[in-house]
Design a protein around this motif. Structure first.
Motif, PDB file in Angstrom:
ATOM      1  N   ARG A  79      30.439  -8.278  33.765  1.00 33.48           N
ATOM      2  CA  ARG A  79      29.742  -9.813  33.457  1.00 33.48           C
ATOM      3  C   ARG A  79      29.402  -9.618  31.982  1.00 33.48           C
ATOM      4  N   GLN A  80      29.016 -10.755  31.427  1.00 30.20           N
ATOM      5  CA  GLN A  80      28.465 -10.904  30.035  1.00 30.20           C
ATOM      6  C   GLN A  80      27.816 -12.176  29.781  1.00 30.20           C
TER       7      GLN A  80
ATOM      8  N   LYS B 155      24.363 -11.096  25.257  1.00 31.17           N
ATOM      9  CA  LYS B 155      23.922  -9.581  25.649  1.00 31.17           C
ATOM     10  C   LYS B 155      25.299  -8.960  25.730  1.00 31.17           C
ATOM     11  N   GLU B 156      24.968  -7.465  26.145  1.00 30.13           N
ATOM     12  CA  GLU B 156      26.326  -6.784  26.305  1.00 30.13           C
ATOM     13  C   GLU B 156      27.177  -6.825  27.526  1.00 30.13           C
ATOM     14  N   ARG B 157      28.342  -6.460  27.316  1.00 26.90           N
ATOM     15  CA  ARG B 157      29.112  -6.614  28.705  1.00 26.90           C
ATOM     16  C   ARG B 157      28.623  -5.542  29.733  1.00 26.90           C
ATOM     17  N   GLU B 158      28.517  -5.926  30.924  1.00 31.57           N
ATOM     18  CA  GLU B 158      27.485  -5.173  31.984  1.00 31.57           C
ATOM     19  C   GLU B 158      28.441  -4.642  33.071  1.00 31.57           C
TER      20      GLU B 158
ATOM     21  N   ALA C  45      26.468 -15.697  33.856  1.00 27.38           N
ATOM     22  CA  ALA C  45      27.542 -14.922  32.679  1.00 27.38           C
ATOM     23  C   ALA C  45      28.968 -15.298  33.090  1.00 27.38           C
TER      24      ALA C  45
END
Length: 121
Positions: free
Chosen positions: A38-39, A43-46, A91
């Protein structure tokens, strides 16, 4: 080649549930590791969750106990059941596929287009 199409996102209130689905093309789906990332904005992709071809699963600490990943190889589909949603779960959620088992987004050559999940407080 594997093509992935997500569905099931939407706008819900905190505490609600959603189930994301990811339909995959290709005859090798059953042998692939499938997962979700998710992103959120800015924010960074998580990493969220991953399921191996034998059914082994790994979750991010932030979703453990609330989210469940599963797969139906007969339908070439992977699911993400999300319960007790929180505003911080908001996200774009991406379905991913790979021949390796990894929490690293660089390990996944196949990505869906993403589906938006928005959780209001």
């Amino acid at each position: 080649q594997v093509q992935l199409v997500e569905s099931g996102g939407g706008l819900v209130q905190a505490g609600a549930s959603l189930r994301l689905s990811c339909a995959a093309s290709g005859r090798t789906f059953s042998s692939y590791t499938m997962g979700w990332f998710r992103q959120a904005p800015d924010k960074e992709r998580e990493f969220v969750a991953v399921i191996g071809w034998r059914g082994d699963k790994t979750y991010a600490d932030s979703v453990k106990g609330r989210f469940t990943i599963s797969r139906d190889n007969a339908k070439n589909t992977v699911y993400l059941q999300m319960n007790s949603l929180k505003p911080e779960d908001t996200a774009v959620y991406y379905c991913v596929g790979s021949s390796i088992y990894s929490r690293d987004p660089d390990g996944y050559p196949y990505w869906g287009q993403g589906t938006q999940v928005t959780v209001s407080s």
